[in-house]
Design a protein around this motif. Sequence first.
Motif, PDB file in Angstrom:
ATOM      1  N   UNK A 167      53.165  40.574  40.857  1.00 33.46           N
ATOM      2  CA  UNK A 167      53.580  40.865  38.935  1.00 33.46           C
ATOM      3  C   UNK A 167      52.866  42.001  38.436  1.00 33.46           C
ATOM      4  N   UNK A 168      53.092  42.962  37.839  1.00 28.61           N
ATOM      5  CA  UNK A 168      52.289  43.782  37.503  1.00 28.61           C
ATOM      6  C   UNK A 168      51.070  43.540  37.059  1.00 28.61           C
ATOM      7  N   UNK A 169      51.032  42.208  36.389  1.00 32.84           N
ATOM      8  CA  UNK A 169      49.482  42.129  35.603  1.00 32.84           C
ATOM      9  C   UNK A 169      48.746  41.463  36.434  1.00 32.84           C
ATOM     10  N   UNK A 170      48.812  41.073  37.706  1.00 39.27           N
ATOM     11  CA  UNK A 170      48.603  40.361  39.075  1.00 39.27           C
ATOM     12  C   UNK A 170      47.696  42.512  39.189  1.00 39.27           C
ATOM     13  N   UNK A 230      43.925  46.046  40.396  1.00 38.20           N
ATOM     14  CA  UNK A 230      43.066  47.193  40.272  1.00 38.20           C
ATOM     15  C   UNK A 230      41.921  47.325  39.557  1.00 38.20           C
ATOM     16  N   UNK A 231      41.738  46.560  38.391  1.00 37.65           N
ATOM     17  CA  UNK A 231      40.857  46.782  37.328  1.00 37.65           C
ATOM     18  C   UNK A 231      39.778  46.685  38.736  1.00 37.65           C
ATOM     19  N   UNK A 235      36.865  48.512  36.572  1.00 39.73           N
ATOM     20  CA  UNK A 235      37.892  48.394  34.855  1.00 39.73           C
ATOM     21  C   UNK A 235      38.015  46.907  33.972  1.00 39.73           C
ATOM     22  N   UNK A 236      36.966  47.420  32.535  1.00 36.86           N
ATOM     23  CA  UNK A 236      36.830  45.945  32.068  1.00 36.86           C
ATOM     24  C   UNK A 236      38.940  45.230  31.146  1.00 36.86           C
ATOM     25  N   UNK A 237      39.008  44.651  32.052  1.00 37.15           N
ATOM     26  CA  UNK A 237      40.505  44.030  31.449  1.00 37.15           C
ATOM     27  C   UNK A 237      40.523  43.273  30.120  1.00 37.15           C
ATOM     28  N   UNK A 238      38.985  42.951  29.237  1.00 40.50           N
ATOM     29  CA  UNK A 238      39.391  41.796  28.493  1.00 40.50           C
ATOM     30  C   UNK A 238      39.690  43.269  27.545  1.00 40.50           C
ATOM     31  N   UNK A 283      53.194  50.057  32.257  1.00 41.47           N
ATOM     32  CA  UNK A 283      52.028  50.617  31.208  1.00 41.47           C
ATOM     33  C   UNK A 283      51.026  49.524  30.161  1.00 41.47           C
ATOM     34  N   UNK A 284      49.320  50.076  30.557  1.00 43.46           N
ATOM     35  CA  UNK A 284      48.629  48.948  29.697  1.00 43.46           C
ATOM     36  C   UNK A 284      47.445  49.392  29.047  1.00 43.46           C
ATOM     37  N   UNK A 285      47.141  49.712  27.878  1.00 40.47           N
ATOM     38  CA  UNK A 285      46.280  49.480  26.511  1.00 40.47           C
ATOM     39  C   UNK A 285      44.719  48.461  27.377  1.00 40.47           C
TER      40      UNK A 285
END
Length: 297
Positions: free
Chosen positions: A9-12, A17-18, A23-26, A38-40
């Motif tokens: 999935x895109x979330x995975x 990648x983060x 990269x901080x995903x919080x 696309x994610x902010x």
Amino acid sequence: MSSAGARTSADEVLAKAAEISGVDLRGAEAIRDGSHAIYRLADDVVARIGRLGSIDDARRELRISQWLNDSGIPTVEAETSLTQPVIVAGRPVTWWRLIPDHRPSTPGELGSMLRALHALSQPTEFELPAYDPFAGLRERIDTAGMLDQDDRTWLLQHYTRLRGQYGNLPNIISPCVIHGDAWQGNLVVPPSGIPTVLDLDKMSIGRREWDLTQLGVDYTDFSRVPLDDYRAFVVSYGGYDVTEWPGFRVLADIQELRWVAFAVAQSIGNGNAAAQAKHRIACLRGQVLRPWRWEAL
């Protein structure tokens, strides 16, 4: 598709990648989940996840961004502090700077940007592909489970007709750099007031008329653009009205078939998209009179 990338999935993909890039995903927020996810993220970073196998496309988008900005056309900027791109399960992840609090461009602003873009010399540092308006179209129609046989047969026949008509258009005398998906939402205006180009994945070499057709269709077939706004678009582009070009109807029909195919592709598990796809097909088949009303997906 049965590859690992197709099952991830895109979330995975984003999470891995983060982790690789630090990269901080919080607080990550999904902005779009279509052909690209696309994610902010925090610190005004935007993550863009490409399709499976689109690594070369992602690398080209990064080069296009730098080239356009260097050429004087403000464009979304890559985040230079992070390694680009990151590949996870065959999908490229690129990192971009957020454009805050933006609005869609006006038709006049879009016309001005396209005039500048089409006047650029082709890049010498890398090669842009030739634009193919039929890319992926037949496959979407062939594999769409929501289509009944009658609609599928008609759409395939319509596709074949349009390919023939497109092939009979006059040769392009002066191919130019085109955006490939030029609409007001892909040129946005932040508080600085500087229109900024988004979505670089279809940037190509092709007919300038293709970039002018989306707004032309919005005016002629959907009445989404008032006459005065359309005139402002024409004037800002330099006085060329694509709706008066003899090949306009061919490009308009191809663009509308692409919008139908997109709705069809979004229909899996999405009742709203399936209903919208049926409505759009009925419009193309002449069962609904213009101006049409199509909901955004």
